[in-house]
Structures are given as C-alpha cells and as structure tokens.
Design a protein around this motif. Sequence first.
Motif, PDB file in Angstrom:
ATOM      1  N   VAL A 145      31.959  -8.036  17.689  1.00  0.00           N
ATOM      2  CA  VAL A 145      31.645  -6.913  18.584  1.00  0.00           C
ATOM      3  C   VAL A 145      30.310  -6.293  18.190  1.00  0.00           C
ATOM      4  O   VAL A 145      29.478  -5.969  19.051  1.00  0.00           O
ATOM      5  N   GLU A 146      30.085  -6.139  16.889  1.00  0.00           N
ATOM      6  CA  GLU A 146      28.827  -5.570  16.415  1.00  0.00           C
ATOM      7  C   GLU A 146      27.642  -6.461  16.780  1.00  0.00           C
ATOM      8  O   GLU A 146      26.582  -5.975  17.205  1.00  0.00           O
ATOM      9  N   LYS A 147      27.820  -7.762  16.620  1.00  0.00           N
ATOM     10  CA  LYS A 147      26.738  -8.699  16.941  1.00  0.00           C
ATOM     11  C   LYS A 147      26.408  -8.668  18.432  1.00  0.00           C
ATOM     12  O   LYS A 147      25.228  -8.599  18.813  1.00  0.00           O
ATOM     13  N   GLN A 148      27.434  -8.742  19.278  1.00  0.00           N
ATOM     14  CA  GLN A 148      27.190  -8.762  20.723  1.00  0.00           C
ATOM     15  C   GLN A 148      26.610  -7.440  21.201  1.00  0.00           C
ATOM     16  O   GLN A 148      25.732  -7.423  22.071  1.00  0.00           O
ATOM     17  N   THR A 149      27.088  -6.337  20.647  1.00  0.00           N
ATOM     18  CA  THR A 149      26.527  -5.036  21.011  1.00  0.00           C
ATOM     19  C   THR A 149      25.054  -4.980  20.632  1.00  0.00           C
ATOM     20  O   THR A 149      24.207  -4.519  21.414  1.00  0.00           O
TER      21      THR A 149
ATOM     22  N   LEU B 166      21.855  -4.445  23.121  1.00  0.00           N
ATOM     23  CA  LEU B 166      20.927  -3.335  22.921  1.00  0.00           C
ATOM     24  C   LEU B 166      19.510  -3.842  22.661  1.00  0.00           C
ATOM     25  O   LEU B 166      18.529  -3.150  22.983  1.00  0.00           O
ATOM     26  N   ASP B 167      19.362  -5.032  22.081  1.00  0.00           N
ATOM     27  CA  ASP B 167      18.044  -5.652  21.968  1.00  0.00           C
ATOM     28  C   ASP B 167      17.444  -5.850  23.362  1.00  0.00           C
ATOM     29  O   ASP B 167      16.259  -5.562  23.600  1.00  0.00           O
TER      30      ASP B 167
ATOM     31  N   PRO C 282      13.772   4.054  33.526  1.00  0.00           N
ATOM     32  CA  PRO C 282      15.223   4.192  33.329  1.00  0.00           C
ATOM     33  C   PRO C 282      15.972   2.872  33.564  1.00  0.00           C
ATOM     34  O   PRO C 282      15.531   2.018  34.333  1.00  0.00           O
ATOM     35  N   VAL C 283      17.112   2.757  32.889  1.00  0.00           N
ATOM     36  CA  VAL C 283      17.963   1.568  32.965  1.00  0.00           C
ATOM     37  C   VAL C 283      19.391   2.007  33.236  1.00  0.00           C
ATOM     38  O   VAL C 283      19.839   3.046  32.739  1.00  0.00           O
ATOM     39  N   ASP C 284      20.112   1.227  34.024  1.00  0.00           N
ATOM     40  CA  ASP C 284      21.528   1.495  34.276  1.00  0.00           C
ATOM     41  C   ASP C 284      22.331   0.982  33.084  1.00  0.00           C
ATOM     42  O   ASP C 284      22.487  -0.225  32.908  1.00  0.00           O
ATOM     43  N   LEU C 285      22.849   1.894  32.269  1.00  0.00           N
ATOM     44  CA  LEU C 285      23.575   1.502  31.060  1.00  0.00           C
ATOM     45  C   LEU C 285      24.893   0.817  31.400  1.00  0.00           C
ATOM     46  O   LEU C 285      25.385  -0.002  30.623  1.00  0.00           O
ATOM     47  N   ARG C 286      25.461   1.140  32.533  1.00  0.00           N
ATOM     48  CA  ARG C 286      26.696   0.455  32.944  1.00  0.00           C
ATOM     49  C   ARG C 286      26.422  -1.032  33.139  1.00  0.00           C
ATOM     50  O   ARG C 286      27.181  -1.879  32.662  1.00  0.00           O
TER      51      ARG C 286
ATOM     52  N   LEU D 107      29.009   3.355  20.220  1.00  0.00           N
ATOM     53  CA  LEU D 107      28.447   4.676  19.965  1.00  0.00           C
ATOM     54  C   LEU D 107      27.636   4.699  18.668  1.00  0.00           C
ATOM     55  O   LEU D 107      26.551   5.293  18.609  1.00  0.00           O
ATOM     56  N   THR D 108      28.136   4.033  17.643  1.00  0.00           N
ATOM     57  CA  THR D 108      27.411   3.972  16.373  1.00  0.00           C
ATOM     58  C   THR D 108      26.030   3.351  16.557  1.00  0.00           C
ATOM     59  O   THR D 108      25.018   3.872  16.061  1.00  0.00           O
ATOM     60  N   GLN D 109      25.969   2.236  17.290  1.00  0.00           N
ATOM     61  CA  GLN D 109      24.683   1.560  17.470  1.00  0.00           C
ATOM     62  C   GLN D 109      23.765   2.307  18.431  1.00  0.00           C
ATOM     63  O   GLN D 109      22.539   2.349  18.233  1.00  0.00           O
ATOM     64  N   LEU D 110      24.309   2.895  19.472  1.00  0.00           N
ATOM     65  CA  LEU D 110      23.477   3.650  20.403  1.00  0.00           C
ATOM     66  C   LEU D 110      22.799   4.829  19.715  1.00  0.00           C
ATOM     67  O   LEU D 110      21.602   5.075  19.887  1.00  0.00           O
TER      68      LEU D 110
END
Length: 389
Positions: free
Chosen positions: A111-115, A119-120, A128-132, A352-355
């Motif tokens: 999960v951490e790797k894919q997140t 985010l990369d 602006p970017v649609d985060l959804r 949330l941690t990575q964001l």
Amino acid sequence: MSTPVQLPFEQANVLQLAPGLRTLQSRGTVHRVRTPAGDEAWLVTGHAQVRQLLDDDRLSRSNPDPEAAKDGGAALLASLLGGFATDHARMRALLEPHFAPERMAELRPYVEKQTGQLLDELAGQQPPVDLREALALSLPIQVMCEWLGVPQEDKDKFGGWTQDAANVGDPVRSKQGLGGLFGYCKQLIADKRRNPGDDAISRICATEGITDDEVLGLTALLLFGGYETTVARIGTCVLLLLSNPEQWQALLDDPSLVPGAVEETLRMSMPNPHNGGMPRYAVTDFEIDGVTIRTGDFVLLNIIAANHDETAFAGPGRVDVTRDTADSLAFGYGAHHCVGAALARMQLQVVLTQLVARFPTMRLAVGVDELRLRHDTLIGGLVELPVTW
C-alpha cells in the motif's frame, strides 16, 4: 400517525448534514419517513438507538419481499449479496483471519509503495488536479487486487462492475453489474482452486468444508465492499482536513495524530445524498424510544446522523483530530461491525501520512460549496476533489 417525511433532504453542502435531517434529529430519534421509491419506513437517527439496533436480532438484513426492492439499489444489493451469506456468524468467522493484524502488516508495504507511485505521478502534474481521479479511484482497486489475488490487468473490469452494482437509479444496470461481478468471481475461484497462491481468495478456498457458493458470495462482497467505500472515504478524509486548515496544520506539526485524524474523519463521514441509512426489516414487533416497530416494517439506520448526535459527541460538526472517537459507529457495531475495518483504516493512514509529508501546502482548488456529491451510487462520495499546492 403523522404524515411521513419525504426523503431525501436537500444538501446544504458536502460537509454538512442536510438541514432537513438536522431538524428531524432535533425532534427525536425515530421518525416516520417515505423513501424516494414511495415506501414508508422508520428512520433512526439517535446514536444510542442506532447502536442498539445495529446489533439487534429483531432486525434482519433480508427483505421479506425481495421483489419489492425497497430503497432502490441499496436494498436490491443487500438482498442479492445477502443471499450468499445466510449464516452470518460462520461467514464472519471465515473472513476474520484474513484481516488479522499480521495480514495487514504484510500488505502495508505494498500500500505504501503504490501510494508513493501515485503521488509521484501527482507531483508531476500541473495543479489544480482532481485528487479523486489521481489517487482515490486508483489505490483501492490496486490494493484489493493484490490482497485478493486478482490480476492487476482486470482491475478496470471489476471496478466498472462494482460501480454499476452500486447504482441506485437504474436497477437493470445494478443487476447487470452484479451479474458481471459474480460471473468474474466464479471463474476466479475456479482458477484459484486449480492454482492456489498466497492471497486471500486462495486461503478462503482452502478452508475445510467451504462451498463454491460461499466462496463466491464472500469474494464478491469483498470486491464490492473494499473498493467503492474506500474510494469515497479517501475523498472524505482529505476534504474534511483541507477544509479545516488548522487540523491539517496539526498533522503537519505532529504526524502521530494521523490515526486519530482518520478516525475523526470516518466519524464525520460524507453526507449520503440519499439521506437514508442501512436497510433493515423487523422480524418481530418491538419498541424503541417510545416508538412501536411492527413485524415487516422497513427500518433505516442512519449512521451518519448517529455520529453527528450531540448526546454522543460534543460539537459533532466540528473536525477535531484529537477527539475521542471510541463511540463512533463508522464501521457499525457489535456482531455487524465491519470485518474489513482494519484494511480501510490502514489505507487511509498510509494515504494521509504520505500526503501530509509530501504535499504540506496542499489546499482546495475550489470552494466547498462548489463540490458535489455523487447521486448515482449507493455509497455516495464526491464527484471530484480539485486540489492545488
């Protein structure tokens, strides 16, 4: 008996309970309402009452008249999926080991790797970017594929089926989505029985005495429940924090508050545009808070309203990442507490941690009043979440 109140209520904005629902809640905990389909129901909004009825065997998930399909797609979906899990206690016991802490710990690095990869890609885009679109739609599908043992190349197919199955405005589309989902899962189970791997479906198939129909029901339920709901909750979590900059700043100052922030945003959840609740049916006469429920009555347990009950949470409309959320009903209660809660929590914590670490200046690119809820799906959630940084 007073005239039933018509659902749904108009939404003030995506972060608030509908004014009509707030007014109704201020008048009591159990209300006679009429659903958009025209059926009368009991809407339960009080925290204590919803918690009691979530774990009450006087209510059943099964519609005594499945053809009626009350409340549109919600009841249709519950009826069709529920048919594969008539023995709730046994099915729950079969699922719980697959959500054990050690299993979640094994999955977390993925999960951490894919997140991080998503985010990369986000960082390389011009805001602006649609985060959804950039994060919330992609991550849960990838995680479910990895955990369940679904080939990643099939993620778009089952994503489409689950979205169709959750459609509340088109019963034909909902049935077709469920048909596609069940058909795919049937073939997937056959493949796992022939060539088992180190994944949840293979381990479920290896359970002694389990039937193909039971595996099919559990697999379809996991695919559906683990995807659409997490997509919606990622949007909820981020929006609630970005719309309350002091709470976002609190996480920047102290990242150890992330787990509490996840629980608080789950408590507040996202107002469902249908303003209904979890559908249940009375299997006997009983009384709740002075209201008599009759056998066969349709009952809606509104968890979002319950989690905004001032008797349970002081200032329930205020985001507070340090709040004690032990009484939150975000994942249900008792015997019907969501078995997949650990997987959802883990994904939200990682996101949330990575964001916070990588996009400390992230903020909404539009006003909250410009955001809209999805009205075409059982789960709800945002149409889009434009952000900048």
